[in-house]
Design an enzyme around this catalytic site. Structure first.
Site, PDB file in Angstrom:
ATOM      1  N   SER A  16     -55.213 -30.278 -37.972  1.00  0.00           N
ATOM      2  CA  SER A  16     -54.121 -31.252 -38.066  1.00  0.00           C
ATOM      3  C   SER A  16     -53.859 -31.890 -36.716  1.00  0.00           C
ATOM      4  CB  SER A  16     -52.836 -30.561 -38.550  1.00  0.00           C
ATOM      5  OG  SER A  16     -53.034 -30.005 -39.829  1.00  0.00           O
ATOM      6  N   LYS A  64     -54.991 -19.072 -41.495  1.00  0.00           N
ATOM      7  CA  LYS A  64     -54.073 -19.614 -40.498  1.00  0.00           C
ATOM      8  C   LYS A  64     -52.773 -19.918 -41.223  1.00  0.00           C
ATOM      9  CE  LYS A  64     -52.992 -23.407 -37.335  1.00  0.00           C
ATOM     10  NZ  LYS A  64     -53.283 -24.787 -36.899  1.00  0.00           N
ATOM     11  N   SER A  72     -49.197 -21.342 -40.784  1.00  0.00           N
ATOM     12  CA  SER A  72     -48.360 -22.144 -39.881  1.00  0.00           C
ATOM     13  C   SER A  72     -46.926 -22.253 -40.359  1.00  0.00           C
ATOM     14  CB  SER A  72     -48.958 -23.545 -39.724  1.00  0.00           C
ATOM     15  OG  SER A  72     -50.187 -23.479 -39.035  1.00  0.00           O
ATOM     16  N   GLY A 112     -50.057 -19.960 -36.747  1.00  0.00           N
ATOM     17  CA  GLY A 112     -50.137 -21.311 -36.219  1.00  0.00           C
ATOM     18  C   GLY A 112     -48.863 -21.694 -35.478  1.00  0.00           C
TER      19      GLY A 112
END
Lengths: 298, 298, 298, 298
Positions: free
Chosen positions: D45, D164, D166, D189
């Site tokens: 991202s 991951k 986040s 994250g």
């Protein structure tokens, strides 16, 4: 006042006719007195305080004072929507001998509330209160989150000594620990992140789960204190799964059911809270059963 | 009981010392009595009911009954978190001569509440209430939305005669109008979609804005009744902008400020609601000024 | 360009091997050409545009242009996350003969986006686009809502001629109709509030449901045009229930299933969209069956 | 594959003309190669992957492979909305020599997506992928949260080696660590809870902040490894405040600004991401300045 340790958010037992069972409430306290719990929170969210009349609330405060062993800190939930009513309740709690007041944010007029509201509200209360004040941020119930800037600003007030943060956010614990005065005390309200909160700067916890499993919660706190990280991580996992299965998924009805299983006076919640569905009971019994070997270890 | 038309959600005036100003409350009613408002809602959200003591609430109910002109329907807000307390309050409102009770959803223990909670809560209340019951769904304050399935299920109860839906959702008005019994009455709580709600099957509205601008709200209702679509669309636009500028953006403090401008007893809200910021006052004065030519037309 | 009327958000049929079935797409259009639909939207959310390659998208645009009857307005969905890519896609749609571009908000970096982002993004696109631009606000998919102030600001741009608002908010239709230039055209994306949108100032609708039930959607528009309020209210109820059962509850998979039932080329959606669960099919068949008598009336 | 340690989510530098600056990208990597970072995430991202064309993305993957020092693990962001496109992208990353693929949830059709969607999507990808797969849950961008039950179910797949997460939720780290197979690797994250994640069972982190402050992030990881709790708590506080001021409040534009300050190639983000407002720059410079003494200590 040192808030280090574990405080159960006490439940309120009711009789079959719906009235408050003060004797059962005191019997629960008598058992909790045998543990290393740091003290008690009376009239918190877990105590169904919003479902009680003022008279019932005061009778519980008096009973809590009467039944608590010496040395156990007594915290009263005194937050009301109105600033003036909150002050009045806080003064009554102080008069009854409580050590501190736990005051949830106002929340009904949330579109009209903002940081200014909370600053003004809490400062007015802290100015007027004879006893120290704890902020209380519990958005799952109120829809209101106290954010770091307003917490840090309020932490400057000499009569605001800490916060119960029930958001489960460790980011906020870290931020507040970094920015508030060193003697501002953070208590988490989330059993599933208790250990993470402690390593991030929290002093302790106020936990619904501790009404049903006080020894396990205290054990986790003491593993942290003695720096036994690996055992702490493992016990935290068990506590997180138990807390999720009981408190997060089943609420007060489930918590009281587990209290019944473990020999406390749990009973039924007051309407509109419905009794625990039968289908959930077996799942919870399973979760608790997995837990007991650890409990036995304690 | 026919709820067609406009009901203001009445405000509660306070004196400088913070006490309820019953005389001002009655003076407001005396002016409203001159309009074609269908009746009044006392102790609604706009009435700061959650900031009042029980005694203050009862005194307002009594004053409302005393001051309302014959023929004006009287609706009391009687919702409390506890089912039992809601029933008790509803009975007191009935005893004071109120025609119906407006009962907001319980909301504190929202993670534990669900459709079953609302069905059980409202049915218990409707069974016990001497007067007809209106559901009240107001998620901006409560975080709880009554969805179509539970509204339609509750609409079957003979003592549940309608709903105040303050979500602003026209989709739900359409769905409920399609699926509830024909005599179930939908009142919108959103001034900005009042006309759309009417063409979608609603019977009327309970509006905060109608405490400040009763004539305009009634005029919109009557334009709908007489089928004057183009004028209705135009007036609806003015009302929507006024409602957004006043009620949505400024809340009760702004509404009371506009009441003051328009010669009613508005005054200040009770803490923790803060007085309207000076910076907002000029914007609101502007909005109202634009509005007056239309008001003059009425 | 007059956008009054109903536009279906066209679906994309796939073959068994997963490739786009352009022949089926054109066959659907051939049938739609027989109706009084105002035009077509190709590559909208309903067209699974985010699941298509650029080449597939362009082939669909070309096929749409080829198959649409003269007089049907052609609108291409050309929104991408990047401003530059959106401009490139819009130019290609213009080159293929499309009349207007429907451009959803960017949405991935939502914490970094704000009104300024949308103003800058849409103005850059509208400046560069050879064809008129429609804003597209669809928070159920994007999490981004275009609010009244930015819509009204963008409506000043000579090449931004309208908006598809899929929020279902009638409050916003009223506000935008009140504040935007008179020739700014509002299209609702919510079948359940189509009639309310029209009486509130909208010009028409872009509806997923119109891919399965075009005649009924057109009929509702025409009932509005001829001022037949009571029949409109009744048909709106049926459409709202159908839309909820199909589009809101079942999504594209359900919409395509209903298209299959009604003789269009629906088929399966592309993964990760799962096929409609069997358990939902019977409910949807029931909803459609209730609907057919009305359809027959058309 | 051992993911212990810190991975920066790499940014994508652009030239003044808007094109990707591969040389600057490689120059950044050359500096990162001097640190004890465990590896790199390309096309995450933070890399503005959703604003890049396919060709640009592949050129970055190739450049990353070329510039990374031996021993640095290479993770490619390959998630697309479509299952088939995600598989195709993952295969290309594998062919380019990447060690693992980081695959964000699909998110556009969120009302139609649910646990079944994610299970089906990720299993199809993991079955087809030549390299191990990491789940990626990033609701601030996608609006989709992978919850514990689906994470634990997917963790059984032999080619899904970690996640991951986040969300910043430590509760979920604890739950997944408790319930997933022991070799399932959790990467947080969220820089602000990195230390809490580690003590709760996470193996490492993928952090945007590590593109600007790689040494500090690595230092925190190593303080954890060596059990220096008090220093870790203190450094975590600094990192949390920096991460909030930069990443949470300013996004990619702010992160790139800090990279510029610290001698990396940051530059401007691609539109619709706007450049950092001047007013924010001074605040960020202040935050970084407070930080440098600690950086110097490293």
């Amino acid at each position: 006042m040192d808030l280090a340790g574990v405080f159960p958010a006490l439940t309120t037992p009711f009789r079959g006719d719906g009235s408050v069972a003060l004797d059962q409430f005191k019997a629960n306290l008598a058992r909790y007195n045998q543990t290393r719990l740091a003290g008690y929170v009376v009239l918190g969210s877990t105590g169904e305080s919003v479902l009680l009349s003022s008279a019932e609330g005061e009778s519980l405060l008096a009973a809590g004072k009467e039944a608590a062993a010496p040395g156990k800190l007594l915290i009263a939930g005194t937050g009301a929507e109105s600033t003036a009513e909150t002050i009045a309740k806080t003064k009554r709690a102080a008069a009854l001998g409580y050590n501190a007041a736990l005051i949830k944010t106002p929340y009904y007029y949330k579109p009209a509330y903002g940081p200014d509201t909370y600053l003004h509200h809490y400062r007015a209360i802290a100015d007027a209160s004879p006893i120290p004040v704890l902020l209380y941020s519990v958005p799952i119930f109120t829809g209101i989150t106290l954010e770091t800037p307003e917490i840090v600003a309020l932490a400057q007030h000499p009569n605001i000594i800490g916060i119960k943060d029930s958001t489960g956010s460790i980011q906020r614990v870290v931020e507040v620990a970094a920015q508030a005065p060193k003697d501002f005390q953070i208590l988490t309200g989330s059993a599933g992140v208790f250990y993470a909160a402690l390593v991030s700067g929290a002093k302790g916890a106020i936990l619904a789960l501790a009404s049903a499993l006080p020894e396990k919660c205290v054990e986790l706190f003491e593993l942290f204190q003695s720096g036994r990280q690996s055992e702490a991580q493992s016990l935290q996992q068990q506590i997180a799964l138990a807390s999720k299965a009981i408190v997060s998924s089943g609420g007060i009805a489930a918590l009281k059911h587990v209290m019944d299983i473990r020999g406390y006076h749990g009973g039924l919640p007051r309407l509109p809270l419905l009794p625990l569905a039968e289908s959930r009971k077996s799942h919870i019994t399973q979760v608790i059963a997995q837990f007991e070997p650890v409990a036995a270890r304690a």
